[in-house]
Motif scaffolding. Structure first.
Motif, PDB file in Angstrom:
ATOM      1  N   ASP A 166      34.351  46.687  43.136  1.00 54.81           N
ATOM      2  CA  ASP A 166      34.486  48.120  43.385  1.00 54.81           C
ATOM      3  C   ASP A 166      34.012  48.476  44.792  1.00 54.81           C
ATOM      4  O   ASP A 166      34.661  49.254  45.495  1.00 54.81           O
TER       5      ASP A 166
ATOM      6  N   GLN B  12      36.460  47.225  47.480  1.00 55.69           N
ATOM      7  CA  GLN B  12      37.693  48.002  47.507  1.00 55.69           C
ATOM      8  C   GLN B  12      37.451  49.469  47.869  1.00 55.69           C
ATOM      9  O   GLN B  12      38.386  50.150  48.276  1.00 55.69           O
ATOM     10  N   SER B  13      36.230  49.955  47.779  1.00 57.77           N
ATOM     11  CA  SER B  13      35.955  51.307  48.267  1.00 57.77           C
ATOM     12  C   SER B  13      35.981  51.322  49.795  1.00 57.77           C
ATOM     13  O   SER B  13      36.340  52.312  50.404  1.00 57.77           O
ATOM     14  N   TRP B  14      35.623  50.196  50.418  1.00 55.09           N
ATOM     15  CA  TRP B  14      35.651  50.090  51.875  1.00 55.09           C
ATOM     16  C   TRP B  14      37.043  49.731  52.383  1.00 55.09           C
ATOM     17  O   TRP B  14      37.446  50.130  53.458  1.00 55.09           O
ATOM     18  N   ALA B  15      37.743  48.939  51.616  1.00 53.92           N
ATOM     19  CA  ALA B  15      39.084  48.469  52.012  1.00 53.92           C
ATOM     20  C   ALA B  15      39.985  48.525  50.779  1.00 53.92           C
ATOM     21  O   ALA B  15      40.173  47.516  50.085  1.00 53.92           O
ATOM     22  N   PRO B  16      40.542  49.686  50.480  1.00 51.93           N
ATOM     23  CA  PRO B  16      41.290  49.891  49.234  1.00 51.93           C
ATOM     24  C   PRO B  16      42.463  48.927  49.017  1.00 51.93           C
ATOM     25  O   PRO B  16      42.791  48.630  47.875  1.00 51.93           O
ATOM     26  N   ASN B  17      43.061  48.432  50.060  1.00 56.88           N
ATOM     27  CA  ASN B  17      44.206  47.536  49.911  1.00 56.88           C
ATOM     28  C   ASN B  17      43.814  46.056  49.928  1.00 56.88           C
ATOM     29  O   ASN B  17      44.684  45.189  49.910  1.00 56.88           O
TER      30      ASN B  17
ATOM     31  N   ARG C  85      40.299  40.980  42.221  1.00 53.83           N
ATOM     32  CA  ARG C  85      41.053  42.214  42.005  1.00 53.83           C
ATOM     33  C   ARG C  85      41.916  42.491  43.227  1.00 53.83           C
ATOM     34  O   ARG C  85      41.478  42.339  44.363  1.00 53.83           O
ATOM     35  N   SER C  86      43.152  42.876  42.974  1.00 47.82           N
ATOM     36  CA  SER C  86      44.088  43.243  44.038  1.00 47.82           C
ATOM     37  C   SER C  86      45.110  44.220  43.469  1.00 47.82           C
ATOM     38  O   SER C  86      45.643  43.981  42.379  1.00 47.82           O
TER      39      SER C  86
ATOM     40  N   GLY D 247      44.967  46.946  41.945  1.00 44.23           N
ATOM     41  CA  GLY D 247      44.700  47.444  40.607  1.00 44.23           C
ATOM     42  C   GLY D 247      44.739  46.400  39.503  1.00 44.23           C
ATOM     43  O   GLY D 247      44.514  46.705  38.342  1.00 44.23           O
TER      44      GLY D 247
END
Length: 114
Positions: free
Chosen positions: A15, A18-23, A38-39, A41
């Motif tokens: 989490d 992905q909060s820093w780099a959503p993609n 995780r990638s 979603g």
């Protein structure tokens, strides 16, 4: 309660990444317990890969994990397959002393991957 918190830690790490780099594709290795990734979603969990012998040395295990994961990703494999190949490659590194993997262990990797 402590067990539940330990189990949730890898997911909190994913989490945070992905909060820093959503993609981004985020991966958390769990040592002899495998990994979680995780990638886009999708979350993949790979349990530990049984090795032919006991762990001899962990030198290079993380490097080979990354190599296996990225090789599968570059080839367009699913996140689950990337996680599995990473775990197989990382486990291979533990079968030899030092950072080189023997021909016998590479044969084992081929068997696990095919």
């Amino acid at each position: 309660k402590e067990e539940e918190q330990k189990r949730r830690t890898p997911y909190r790490y994913l989490d945070a990444i992905q909060s820093w780099a959503p993609n981004a594709t985020a991966v958390c290795t769990l040592g002899d317990e495998g990994c979680v990734a995780r990638s886009a979603g999708v979350t993949a969990v790979c349990n530990a890969v049984a090795t032919p012998t006991q762990v001899k040395d962990t030198t290079g295990a993380g490097d080979l994990f990354v190599s296996g994961f990225l090789a599968a990703a570059i080839c367009g494999e699913s996140l689950q397959k990337c996680a599995r190949l990473g775990c197989i490659a990382g486990a291979a590194a533990t079968q030899c002393v030092g950072a080189e993997v023997s021909d016998e262990v590479w044969d084992w990797v081929q068997e696990k991957c095919c």
